[in-house]
Design a protein around this motif. Structure first.
Motif, PDB file in Angstrom:
ATOM      1  N   ALA A  72    -106.631   1.783  25.750  1.00 53.38           N
ATOM      2  CA  ALA A  72    -106.687   2.738  26.857  1.00 53.38           C
ATOM      3  C   ALA A  72    -105.532   2.550  27.834  1.00 53.38           C
ATOM      4  CB  ALA A  72    -108.022   2.602  27.596  1.00 53.38           C
ATOM      5  N   ALA A  73    -104.971   1.349  27.885  1.00 54.14           N
ATOM      6  CA  ALA A  73    -103.884   1.082  28.836  1.00 54.14           C
ATOM      7  C   ALA A  73    -102.659   1.942  28.550  1.00 54.14           C
ATOM      8  CB  ALA A  73    -103.511  -0.398  28.789  1.00 54.14           C
ATOM      9  N   ALA A  74    -102.427   2.262  27.275  1.00 53.33           N
ATOM     10  CA  ALA A  74    -101.259   3.065  26.903  1.00 53.33           C
ATOM     11  C   ALA A  74    -101.339   4.478  27.477  1.00 53.33           C
ATOM     12  CB  ALA A  74    -101.118   3.116  25.390  1.00 53.33           C
ATOM     13  N   LYS A  75    -102.538   4.945  27.808  1.00 58.46           N
ATOM     14  CA  LYS A  75    -102.726   6.306  28.308  1.00 58.46           C
ATOM     15  C   LYS A  75    -102.697   6.381  29.836  1.00 58.46           C
ATOM     16  CE  LYS A  75    -105.710   7.295  24.328  1.00 58.46           C
ATOM     17  NZ  LYS A  75    -107.065   7.717  23.897  1.00 58.46           N
ATOM     18  N   THR A  76    -102.583   5.240  30.500  1.00 60.09           N
ATOM     19  CA  THR A  76    -102.582   5.238  31.958  1.00 60.09           C
ATOM     20  C   THR A  76    -101.199   5.617  32.485  1.00 60.09           C
ATOM     21  OG1 THR A  76    -102.116   2.858  31.938  1.00 60.09           O
ATOM     22  CG2 THR A  76    -104.419   3.526  32.157  1.00 60.09           C
ATOM     23  N   ASP A  77    -101.163   6.072  33.710  1.00 63.39           N
ATOM     24  CA  ASP A  77     -99.919   6.485  34.360  1.00 63.39           C
ATOM     25  C   ASP A  77     -99.142   5.239  34.791  1.00 63.39           C
ATOM     26  OD1 ASP A  77     -97.892   7.578  35.840  1.00 63.39           O
ATOM     27  OD2 ASP A  77     -99.184   8.400  37.407  1.00 63.39           O
ATOM     28  N   PRO A  78     -97.926   5.019  34.262  1.00 62.17           N
ATOM     29  CA  PRO A  78     -97.145   3.833  34.643  1.00 62.17           C
ATOM     30  C   PRO A  78     -96.887   3.743  36.143  1.00 62.17           C
ATOM     31  CG  PRO A  78     -96.184   4.876  32.709  1.00 62.17           C
ATOM     32  CD  PRO A  78     -97.237   5.812  33.225  1.00 62.17           C
ATOM     33  N   MET A 119    -129.683   7.526  39.802  1.00 65.90           N
ATOM     34  CA  MET A 119    -128.246   7.791  39.839  1.00 65.90           C
ATOM     35  C   MET A 119    -127.561   6.986  38.733  1.00 65.90           C
ATOM     36  SD  MET A 119    -126.858   5.493  43.068  1.00 65.90           S
ATOM     37  CE  MET A 119    -128.097   6.082  44.217  1.00 65.90           C
ATOM     38  N   PRO A 120    -126.354   7.381  38.316  1.00 62.41           N
ATOM     39  CA  PRO A 120    -125.647   6.625  37.284  1.00 62.41           C
ATOM     40  C   PRO A 120    -125.242   5.248  37.773  1.00 62.41           C
ATOM     41  CG  PRO A 120    -124.687   8.817  37.591  1.00 62.41           C
ATOM     42  CD  PRO A 120    -125.622   8.586  38.726  1.00 62.41           C
ATOM     43  N   GLY A 121    -125.283   4.279  36.879  1.00 65.84           N
ATOM     44  CA  GLY A 121    -124.786   2.942  37.156  1.00 65.84           C
ATOM     45  C   GLY A 121    -123.581   2.665  36.276  1.00 65.84           C
ATOM     46  N   ARG A 122    -122.523   2.131  36.848  1.00 64.36           N
ATOM     47  CA  ARG A 122    -121.323   1.798  36.095  1.00 64.36           C
ATOM     48  C   ARG A 122    -121.019   0.322  36.267  1.00 64.36           C
ATOM     49  NH1 ARG A 122    -117.722   5.706  34.658  1.00 64.36           N
ATOM     50  NH2 ARG A 122    -116.994   4.041  33.270  1.00 64.36           N
ATOM     51  N   LEU A 123    -120.649  -0.321  35.186  1.00 64.23           N
ATOM     52  CA  LEU A 123    -120.294  -1.738  35.182  1.00 64.23           C
ATOM     53  C   LEU A 123    -118.833  -1.852  34.794  1.00 64.23           C
ATOM     54  CD1 LEU A 123    -121.591  -4.584  35.506  1.00 64.23           C
ATOM     55  CD2 LEU A 123    -122.016  -4.546  33.033  1.00 64.23           C
ATOM     56  N   VAL A 124    -118.026  -2.523  35.619  1.00 67.97           N
ATOM     57  CA  VAL A 124    -116.582  -2.562  35.387  1.00 67.97           C
ATOM     58  C   VAL A 124    -116.053  -3.969  35.654  1.00 67.97           C
ATOM     59  CG1 VAL A 124    -116.038  -1.846  37.756  1.00 67.97           C
ATOM     60  CG2 VAL A 124    -114.380  -1.451  35.936  1.00 67.97           C
ATOM     61  N   ASP A 125    -114.998  -4.322  34.939  1.00 70.18           N
ATOM     62  CA  ASP A 125    -114.294  -5.579  35.182  1.00 70.18           C
ATOM     63  C   ASP A 125    -113.567  -5.443  36.517  1.00 70.18           C
ATOM     64  OD1 ASP A 125    -112.527  -7.732  35.318  1.00 70.18           O
ATOM     65  OD2 ASP A 125    -112.040  -7.687  33.184  1.00 70.18           O
ATOM     66  N   GLY A 126    -114.056  -6.117  37.526  1.00 72.11           N
ATOM     67  CA  GLY A 126    -113.502  -5.981  38.866  1.00 72.11           C
ATOM     68  C   GLY A 126    -112.127  -6.572  39.048  1.00 72.11           C
ATOM     69  N   ASN A 127    -111.613  -7.324  38.071  1.00 71.39           N
ATOM     70  CA  ASN A 127    -110.262  -7.876  38.159  1.00 71.39           C
ATOM     71  C   ASN A 127    -109.257  -7.030  37.385  1.00 71.39           C
ATOM     72  OD1 ASN A 127    -111.618  -9.859  39.515  1.00 71.39           O
ATOM     73  ND2 ASN A 127    -110.624 -11.561  38.480  1.00 71.39           N
ATOM     74  N   ASP A 128    -109.731  -5.985  36.757  1.00 75.93           N
ATOM     75  CA  ASP A 128    -108.891  -5.042  36.015  1.00 75.93           C
ATOM     76  C   ASP A 128    -108.644  -3.851  36.931  1.00 75.93           C
ATOM     77  OD1 ASP A 128    -107.921  -2.992  34.363  1.00 75.93           O
ATOM     78  OD2 ASP A 128    -109.050  -3.701  32.619  1.00 75.93           O
ATOM     79  N   ALA A 129    -107.481  -3.855  37.610  1.00 74.04           N
ATOM     80  CA  ALA A 129    -107.207  -2.838  38.623  1.00 74.04           C
ATOM     81  C   ALA A 129    -107.244  -1.433  38.046  1.00 74.04           C
ATOM     82  CB  ALA A 129    -105.862  -3.112  39.281  1.00 74.04           C
ATOM     83  N   ALA A 130    -106.716  -1.278  36.838  1.00 75.29           N
ATOM     84  CA  ALA A 130    -106.698   0.040  36.209  1.00 75.29           C
ATOM     85  C   ALA A 130    -108.110   0.536  35.921  1.00 75.29           C
ATOM     86  CB  ALA A 130    -105.886   0.004  34.922  1.00 75.29           C
ATOM     87  N   ALA A 131    -108.965  -0.360  35.451  1.00 75.63           N
ATOM     88  CA  ALA A 131    -110.345   0.011  35.127  1.00 75.63           C
ATOM     89  C   ALA A 131    -111.126   0.363  36.388  1.00 75.63           C
ATOM     90  CB  ALA A 131    -111.030  -1.128  34.377  1.00 75.63           C
TER      91      ALA A 131
END
Length: 380
Positions: free
Chosen positions: A41-47, A232-244
């Motif tokens: 997924a990182a390849a699709k992010t805006d540089p 409501m929706p719950g989302r779990l994310v890696d908090g040290n992954d700025a892009a995520a």
């Protein structure tokens, strides 16, 4: 006669017509924290977005270090560092539009600065010089909130009022894992879901509520799972992954803005420094645990991704560091200046219309200050 004693009134199971108000399946968080860095997924992010996040992370890390140093020099009364949590702080500020509101907790000074508040003004409360230190309306940033979770109902109220008025406003409220054990957390999430208020709740799960580990606060599979109970929706994310974090919060903000209601986001991160400069973290956690999390540092993760893809070179890294040093030097210089304080400012901006008790206290202090000035003048 009780209800159970009434013939035919008691049913051991609900009637067949019973059904859930909401399908719980779409509300459940992913089984693992969502990640972008180190994945396809990182390849699709805006540089450009990633470079902006990187520069802000470096700046934020330096801000934390400088503010911590200022406490040791007696220029700050206290500083709750967010070192290690910079990805959450920066992303929370960057996903909002100008008209949106940020509701920070006491550890979210970095998010306040990333939102555009003057770095010195953001520290004024922690210095003990002012109620807030900045104008909340100028940057749409509520005061740094020291009581746990009390800012969450305020965020819901503002978001609900904005929706009733037809204003295009989303509120993003930040809270720690410790705050999720407060009654205000429950009340805010319940009201937000019932009203379908345009608000996003970001829980920075940094492992400890001061010295209390998460396992001693809740038996839930994750804090994100608590969202389902409110509808409501719950989302779990890696908090040290700025892009995520940026992606997940952006999705939640868009969902709220489109009328979809609130989202609870749990970011798994870690407080590398002590709770505050007054805390001895070695009493409740070991160096090995801290070192493990240092290997998952948000700056290192993003820098590695950028350099591996050729989106950041040594010149870019050095430019980010120099910008951070310039900011730190200016902060240091300004904080070393003794501010001119007026004790009467204690009574300003407390109420739109001062109460009789507040007026009485103001008049009493003014009389005491005038008497003290007259006494000093008589002894000269």
């Amino acid at each position: 006669m009780t209800v159970i004693e009434q013939r035919g009134a008691y049913r051991p199971t609900p009637p067949p017509a019973w059904q859930p108000r909401t399908d719980p399946a779409p509300l459940l968080p992913d089984p693992e924290p969502y990640r972008v860095l180190g994945t396809e997924a990182a390849a699709k992010t805006d540089p450009e977005l990633l470079r902006t996040l990187y520069a802000q992370l470096v700046r934020g890390r330096r801000y934390n270090a400088q503010a911590t140093a200022l406490t040791k020099q007696g220029r700050l009364a206290v500083y709750p560092s967010s070192t290690g949590q910079e990805a959450c702080e920066v992303a929370a500020a960057l996903v909002l539009k100008e008209q949106d509101w940020l509701f920070p907790s006491y550890r979210d000074t970095l998010a306040v600065v990333a939102r555009g508040v003057d770095p010195v003004e953001a520290l004024t409360l922690l210095r003990g010089d002012w109620h807030t230190g900045y104008d909340p309306y100028e940057h749409r940033v509520a005061p740094l909130c020291t009581p746990l979770a009390t800012q969450l109902p305020h965020a819901v109220g503002l978001a609900h009022a904005a929706r009733l008025k037809g204003d295009d406003v989303v509120a993003l409220a930040m809270v720690g894992d410790g705050g999720s054990s407060e009654g205000d957390f429950h009340e805010a999430l319940n009201f937000a879901a019932v009203w379908q208020a345009p608000v996003v709740f970001l829980v920075q799960n940094n492992g400890f509520a001061i010295s209390v580990p998460l396992a001693k606060q809740t038996a839930a599979p994750s804090l994100a799972h608590k969202a389902v109970g409110y509808g409501m929706p719950g989302r779990l994310v890696d908090g040290n992954d700025a892009a995520a974090v940026h992606e997940v919060l952006s999705d939640a903000v868009r969902h709220a803005r489109a009328g979809g209601g609130p989202t609870l986001v749990e970011a798994i991160t870690y407080r590398v420094d002590a709770h505050t400069n007054a805390d001895d973290a070695t009493r409740y956690r070991g160096d090995a645990e801290v070192e493990t999390w240092r290997q998952h540092d948000p700056i290192q993760l993003l820098e590695h991704e950028l350099t591996e893809r050729g989106w950041l070179d040594e010149a870019g890294i050095e430019a980010a560091r120099q910008d951070a040093e310039t900011m730190a030097a200016a902060l240091r210089e300004r904080m070393n200046q003794d501010p001119a304080l007026d004790p009467m400012d204690l009574f300003a901006h407390v109420y739109a219309e001062p109460t009789s008790q507040l007026r009485e206290q103001r008049d009493q202090l003014r009389a005491e200050l005038e008497a003290e000035a007259e006494s000093e003048g008589a002894h000269r």
